[in-house]
Motif scaffolding. Structure first.
Motif, PDB file in Angstrom:
ATOM      1  N   PRO A 145       5.049   3.562   6.178  1.00  0.00           N
ATOM      2  CA  PRO A 145       4.348   3.848   7.020  1.00  0.00           C
ATOM      3  C   PRO A 145       2.644   3.947   6.759  1.00  0.00           C
ATOM      4  O   PRO A 145       2.730   4.801   5.956  1.00  0.00           O
ATOM      5  N   ARG A 146       1.484   3.419   7.226  1.00  0.00           N
ATOM      6  CA  ARG A 146       0.763   3.440   7.345  1.00  0.00           C
ATOM      7  C   ARG A 146      -0.101   5.323   7.393  1.00  0.00           C
ATOM      8  O   ARG A 146      -0.667   6.140   6.918  1.00  0.00           O
TER       9      ARG A 146
ATOM     10  N   GLN B  43      14.067  -8.804   0.409  1.00  0.00           N
ATOM     11  CA  GLN B  43      14.473  -8.904   1.386  1.00  0.00           C
ATOM     12  C   GLN B  43      15.482  -8.573   2.363  1.00  0.00           C
ATOM     13  O   GLN B  43      15.045  -8.609   3.962  1.00  0.00           O
ATOM     14  N   SER B  44      16.195  -7.915   2.529  1.00  0.00           N
ATOM     15  CA  SER B  44      16.494  -6.955   3.571  1.00  0.00           C
ATOM     16  C   SER B  44      15.303  -6.178   4.031  1.00  0.00           C
ATOM     17  O   SER B  44      16.079  -6.175   5.603  1.00  0.00           O
ATOM     18  N   TRP B  45      14.652  -5.247   2.587  1.00  0.00           N
ATOM     19  CA  TRP B  45      13.319  -5.177   4.287  1.00  0.00           C
ATOM     20  C   TRP B  45      13.013  -5.880   5.236  1.00  0.00           C
ATOM     21  O   TRP B  45      12.809  -5.448   6.537  1.00  0.00           O
ATOM     22  N   THR B  46      12.168  -6.495   4.368  1.00  0.00           N
ATOM     23  CA  THR B  46      11.839  -7.589   5.556  1.00  0.00           C
ATOM     24  C   THR B  46      12.803  -7.880   6.417  1.00  0.00           C
ATOM     25  O   THR B  46      11.781  -8.313   7.980  1.00  0.00           O
ATOM     26  N   ALA B  47      13.370  -8.378   6.474  1.00  0.00           N
ATOM     27  CA  ALA B  47      14.978  -8.615   7.471  1.00  0.00           C
ATOM     28  C   ALA B  47      14.421  -7.477   8.116  1.00  0.00           C
ATOM     29  O   ALA B  47      14.429  -7.522   9.570  1.00  0.00           O
ATOM     30  N   ASP B  48      14.878  -6.146   7.632  1.00  0.00           N
ATOM     31  CA  ASP B  48      14.711  -4.883   8.530  1.00  0.00           C
ATOM     32  C   ASP B  48      13.324  -4.716   9.666  1.00  0.00           C
ATOM     33  O   ASP B  48      13.329  -4.162  10.829  1.00  0.00           O
ATOM     34  N   LYS B  49      12.246  -4.910   8.932  1.00  0.00           N
ATOM     35  CA  LYS B  49      11.365  -4.232   9.631  1.00  0.00           C
ATOM     36  C   LYS B  49      10.731  -5.568  10.009  1.00  0.00           C
ATOM     37  O   LYS B  49       9.090  -5.491  10.987  1.00  0.00           O
ATOM     38  N   ALA B  50      10.735  -6.532  10.526  1.00  0.00           N
ATOM     39  CA  ALA B  50      10.155  -8.078  10.835  1.00  0.00           C
ATOM     40  C   ALA B  50       9.755  -7.537  12.049  1.00  0.00           C
ATOM     41  O   ALA B  50      10.071  -7.244  13.374  1.00  0.00           O
ATOM     42  N   GLY B  51       8.159  -8.054  12.198  1.00  0.00           N
ATOM     43  CA  GLY B  51       7.914  -7.637  13.629  1.00  0.00           C
ATOM     44  C   GLY B  51       7.155  -6.224  13.704  1.00  0.00           C
ATOM     45  O   GLY B  51       6.399  -6.130  14.988  1.00  0.00           O
ATOM     46  N   GLN B  52       7.452  -5.716  12.538  1.00  0.00           N
ATOM     47  CA  GLN B  52       6.435  -4.147  12.868  1.00  0.00           C
ATOM     48  C   GLN B  52       5.135  -4.708  11.946  1.00  0.00           C
ATOM     49  O   GLN B  52       5.146  -4.917  10.996  1.00  0.00           O
ATOM     50  N   ALA B  53       4.160  -3.501  12.469  1.00  0.00           N
ATOM     51  CA  ALA B  53       2.773  -4.099  12.254  1.00  0.00           C
ATOM     52  C   ALA B  53       2.527  -2.361  11.563  1.00  0.00           C
ATOM     53  O   ALA B  53       3.737  -1.260  11.817  1.00  0.00           O
ATOM     54  N   GLY B  54       1.729  -1.795  10.558  1.00  0.00           N
ATOM     55  CA  GLY B  54       0.953  -1.101   9.934  1.00  0.00           C
ATOM     56  C   GLY B  54       2.014  -0.182   8.254  1.00  0.00           C
ATOM     57  O   GLY B  54       2.532   1.020   8.917  1.00  0.00           O
TER      58      GLY B  54
ATOM     59  N   VAL C 125      -0.071  -4.144   4.510  1.00  0.00           N
ATOM     60  CA  VAL C 125       0.501  -5.390   4.779  1.00  0.00           C
ATOM     61  C   VAL C 125      -0.179  -6.114   5.688  1.00  0.00           C
ATOM     62  O   VAL C 125      -0.601  -5.071   7.038  1.00  0.00           O
ATOM     63  N   ASP C 126      -0.947  -7.017   6.073  1.00  0.00           N
ATOM     64  CA  ASP C 126      -1.642  -7.198   6.896  1.00  0.00           C
ATOM     65  C   ASP C 126      -1.436  -7.939   8.257  1.00  0.00           C
ATOM     66  O   ASP C 126      -0.376  -9.015   8.087  1.00  0.00           O
ATOM     67  N   GLY C 127      -1.168  -7.372   8.989  1.00  0.00           N
ATOM     68  CA  GLY C 127       0.372  -7.838  10.443  1.00  0.00           C
ATOM     69  C   GLY C 127       0.756  -7.081  10.132  1.00  0.00           C
ATOM     70  O   GLY C 127       1.515  -6.537   9.538  1.00  0.00           O
ATOM     71  N   PRO C 128       1.767  -8.046  10.629  1.00  0.00           N
ATOM     72  CA  PRO C 128       3.331  -7.469  11.049  1.00  0.00           C
ATOM     73  C   PRO C 128       4.675  -7.829   9.857  1.00  0.00           C
ATOM     74  O   PRO C 128       3.548  -9.458   9.322  1.00  0.00           O
ATOM     75  N   VAL C 129       4.852  -7.238   9.686  1.00  0.00           N
ATOM     76  CA  VAL C 129       5.681  -8.062   8.964  1.00  0.00           C
ATOM     77  C   VAL C 129       6.571  -8.896   9.166  1.00  0.00           C
ATOM     78  O   VAL C 129       7.248  -9.072  10.265  1.00  0.00           O
ATOM     79  N   SER C 130       6.836  -9.995   8.245  1.00  0.00           N
ATOM     80  CA  SER C 130       7.547 -11.296   8.498  1.00  0.00           C
ATOM     81  C   SER C 130       8.676 -10.998   7.987  1.00  0.00           C
ATOM     82  O   SER C 130       9.033 -11.048   6.622  1.00  0.00           O
TER      83      SER C 130
END
Length: 385
Positions: A148-149, A167-178, A126-131
């Motif tokens: 996680p990497r 969709q649930s995972w991206t909402a939960d991890k939004a803003g997180q990188a790595g 995932v390039d950059g943070p999750v959106s």
């Protein structure tokens, strides 16, 4: 095994607790942590007598002020790079493989292995943070595995079965990188443990996991059983382990734990670490080879010679028993042929819901078939009420 008598040993700890008694490793032993002093060792093993808590940015100064004959080591995945930096500062021999990123960063790891012709699960970083609401990788089909990497012990890992879960995972991890997204492989899972000592790969233990490492709601027992050295999968596992180590780096002195799938057609390398394994796998190694892998890893990095791992002719299995808070552990199954040592574990702090590992067990016997039969009995047994 013990370290040279005059050595002061400092074991670094932060996230992963010690899983074995380290009291006999050195005349003077300190565990240096930036976490809670009463959490440096798993609750079923003796707590180290001397624990020092310091913020990590003070570790370098603390170690500099100790005796010149101080050895520094760790078996904490999250401190391998820090340990290498501190040893370099103290002019201690490098024992961690370089570049350590190949063992720590799962994307770097798979990239190196893939380039060397070793099969790994397909993956997309995932390039950059999750959106929130970002699309899943088009090259992968559900189910996929979000990881996680960096990290270990399945922390943060989630199997995502379909688009709503994505969709649930991206909402939960939004803003997180790595993060990385990985192909889900449904196949038997194994591991091979070894010791790397100055570019020499010494196999110690091959084991088969009882099932996926991420338990479903119906899973009550996790664990693994040792593989007999005469089985073909043992030879193939050791061959794969040696290739993986040669690819990622053998310029050090460290235990290594490789997890892989057997699809029937091929072996697929999943992840490998430059440290001794967790749970009770290091104790399984003691049963089958004569030496606990975590103890050996710490001792050799502190200056002890490599122990002689020999086939003891014995076999072992480890089980982790999952329970909900308030449940009571019952007696083991009747008519077990193996020697079972069971350790009760308290509920984790700071959580009130969900299941946890309430007990760890080690099964030992001279006959591998007896171990397997008793593992089946334990898996089918009702352990809690």
């Amino acid at each position: 095994m013990s370290v040279v008598a005059d050595t002061r040993l400092v074991i670094l700890q932060s996230v992963q607790p010690l899983t074995t008694d380290v009291s006999t490793l050195a005349r003077s032993l300190t565990v240096l942590t930036d976490g809670s002093p009463d959490q440096v060792a798993r609750s079923d093993v003796p707590a180290p007598a001397h624990v020092v808590r310091r913020p990590r940015d003070e570790w370098r100064q603390y170690l500099t002020e100790l005796d010149r004959d101080t050895a520094v080591t760790t078996n904490d995945e999250y401190l391998l790079a820090e340990c290498a930096r501190l040893r370099h500062h103290l002019s201690l021999r490098a024992v961690t493989p370089t570049p350590i990123a190949h063992y720590l960063d799962k994307v770097s790891m798979k990239s190196q292995l893939y380039a060397a012709g070793i099969r790994v699960p397909a993956w997309v970083p995932v390039d950059g943070p999750v959106s929130r609401g970002m699309p899943p990788p088009p090259s992968l089909e559900f189910p996929v595995v979000a990881k996680p990497r960096m990290g270990s012990n399945s922390r943060g890992v989630r199997v995502i079965d379909d688009a709503p879960q994505w969709q649930s995972w991206t909402a939960d991890k939004a803003g997180q990188a790595g993060w990385q997204i990985e192909e889900h492989i449904d196949a038997a899972m194994f591991f091979v443990d070894a010791f790397v000592h100055d570019r020499t790969y010494t196999p110690v233990l091959v084991g088969r996991y009882l099932g996926p490492l991420l338990p479903s709601s119906t899973t009550h027992v996790l664990g693994a059983v040792s593989v007999d050295p005469h089985e073909e999968i043992w030879r193939r596992a050791v061959e794969l382990g040696r290739r993986v180590a040669d690819c990622l780096g053998t310029n050090g002195r460290f235990a290594t734990h490789l997890e892989f799938f057997d699809t029937g057609d091929d072996l697929v390398a999943l992840e490998v670490s430059a440290r001794a394994p967790g749970a009770m796998v290091s104790e399984m190694a003691r049963v089958v080879s004569g030496h606990n892998l975590e103890t050996a890893h710490l001792a050799v990095q502190a200056g002890s010679p490599l122990p002689r791992f020999t086939d003891t002719g014995r076999h072992a299995a480890w089980i982790s028993l999952l329970a909900a808070r308030g449940q009571t552990l019952q007696d083991p199954p009747d008519s077990m042929r193996t020697t079972l040592t069971l350790h009760h574990l308290p509920p984790p702090r700071g959580t009130s819901a969900g299941r946890y590992i309430a007990a760890l067990g080690l099964l030992v016997a001279d006959d591998v078939d007896e171990v397997r039969l008793d593992v089946d009995r334990c898996t089918a047994h009702s352990w809690f009420h």
